[in-house]
Each structure stands twice: as structure tokens, then as C-alpha cells.
Design an enzyme around this catalytic site. Structure first.
Site, mmCIF file in Angstrom:
data_model
loop_
_atom_site.group_PDB
_atom_site.id
_atom_site.type_symbol
_atom_site.label_atom_id
_atom_site.label_comp_id
_atom_site.label_asym_id
_atom_site.label_seq_id
_atom_site.Cartn_x
_atom_site.Cartn_y
_atom_site.Cartn_z
ATOM 1 C CB CYS A 113 -0.899 -0.015 1.236
ATOM 2 S SG CYS A 113 -2.010 1.399 1.346
ATOM 3 C CG HIS B 162 -5.598 -2.633 -1.100
ATOM 4 N ND1 HIS B 162 -4.529 -3.184 -0.447
ATOM 5 C CD2 HIS B 162 -5.415 -1.279 -1.050
ATOM 6 C CE1 HIS B 162 -3.738 -2.205 -0.008
ATOM 7 N NE2 HIS B 162 -4.247 -1.043 -0.371
ATOM 8 C CD GLU B 163 -6.651 0.990 -3.899
ATOM 9 O OE1 GLU B 163 -6.762 1.956 -3.119
ATOM 10 O OE2 GLU B 163 -5.569 0.428 -4.133
ATOM 11 C CG HIS C 38 -7.410 2.688 1.275
ATOM 12 N ND1 HIS C 38 -6.596 2.873 2.365
ATOM 13 C CD2 HIS C 38 -6.652 2.044 0.350
ATOM 14 C CE1 HIS C 38 -5.391 2.377 2.111
ATOM 15 N NE2 HIS C 38 -5.399 1.853 0.895
#
Ligand code: NI
Length: 176
Positions: free
Chosen positions: A101, A143-144, A147
Site C-alpha cells: 500500500c 483493497h481500495e 480505504h
């Protein structure tokens, strides 16, 4: 016009907030965030970036898969903007694989992710898109997406032993 922004680093409060839904993608402030998000991702040479990583707490992210040493069969895709994304898994199958990341430099870790997902988002033109994603692209999406909910991939690691330094990761990839 766009500006390459500094990537927020782990410990920054913005990375731990639930980002706001985007109401009007044509608002000048949103257009600025979108332009800066594209510029910042290109500058960092990443495969994905979420708006909170440029300190903009909005539910927007870009994924931009491309082949790498670790993922030689990853599709090459144009950077794709996803606004107010959501997803559901298409099966219970999860696989562990390496992630890194831009907000957490210097380390890599194995993270379990769903291998097949159905995603919904608004694209850069304002159209609603529904897509099935698999494998590496599905991983980058998840993953994004995390966030946007104030999570980072380390929150999903099952054991501290699955965390390694970037330099050891590069050695591992050389052996593969
Ligand atoms: Ni990240």
C-alpha cells in the site's frame, strides 16, 4: 488542471475515517479530487488509489491493474474511476496473496480476499456500472474499497507472520 498530492501515511486520521458518499460528481471540488487522484496514482505508479489516500474523504477510487512480476497475468487496464462503489462476493472462496500500500511503505503482507466479486459503481461519465471482477483485479478493488471504510490491509492480515519487509518481499519474488 491537476496536482500530484502527497499520499497520506499510516497514522494519518483521514485513513481511519469512513469516507463520505459523493453527491455531485460535477461539483468543482469533486472534479478537483478526481483529477488529483488520477495524477497522484500515475505519479506513484500504483495499481490503485483511494481518495482518502490523498486526504480527500470521499467514496472514490481508481483501479489500474497491470502485469507485474508477482501477477504476470494481471490484465492491463486503463485507470478506472469508481465513485460510491459497493460489492458482494460471488462465492465464499478467499485466497491469501501479497499486498502492499502506498500509505504503508516498506512492507508487504499476505491478505485473504474474495476471488470473485460483483461490483457496482458510478463511472467518470456518471453512469452506473455493474461488473464481475476476479483474481488480481478483484483483490485491488477490495483493497481500495477498504480505504473508503477507514480500513487498511494490515487490518485483514491473519497473522503477524504474514507481514514482511519490502526488501525480503523482493527477494521472494526473485526466487519465484
Ligand atoms: Ni492501499
Amino acid at each position: 488542471m491537476s496536482e500530484v498530492r502527497i499520499i497520506a501515511q499510516l497514522g494519518a486520521e483521514v485513513l481511519r475515517l469512513r469516507a463520505h458518499e459523493v453527491q455531485d460528481i460535477n461539483a468543482p471540488e469533486m472534479q478537483e479530487v478526481i483529477n488529483d487522484l488520477f495524477a497522484s496514482l500515475a505519479s506513484a505508479n500504483g495499481v490503485g488509489l483511494a481518495a482518502p489516500q490523498i486526504s480527500a474523504s470521499w467514496r472514490m477510487m481508481i483501479i489500474a491493474s497491470r502485469p507485474s512480476e508477482r501477477y504476470p497475468y494481471a490484465p492491463e487496464m486503463e485507470p478506472t474511476l469508481m465513485i460510491n462503489p459497493s460489492f458482494e462476493s460471488l462465492s465464499d472462496v478467499r485466497e491469501k496473496d501479497w499486498e502492499g500500500c502506498l500509505s504503508i511503505p516498506g512492507i508487504r503482507a499476505k491478505v485473504p480476499r474474495f476471488t470473485q466479486i460483483k461490483v457496482n459503481y458510478i463511472n467518470a461519465l456518471g453512469d452506473a456500472v455493474i461488473q464481475d471482477l476476479v483474481g488480481f483485479v478483484a483483490r485491488v478493488f477490495q483493497h481500495e474499497y477498504d480505504h473508503l471504510d477507514g480500513l487498511v490491509y494490515l487490518d485483514r492480515v491473519e497473522s503477524n507472520k504474514d507481514i514482511i519487509s519490502e526488501s525480503e518481499f523482493l527477494k521472494l519474488m526473485a526466487v519465484d
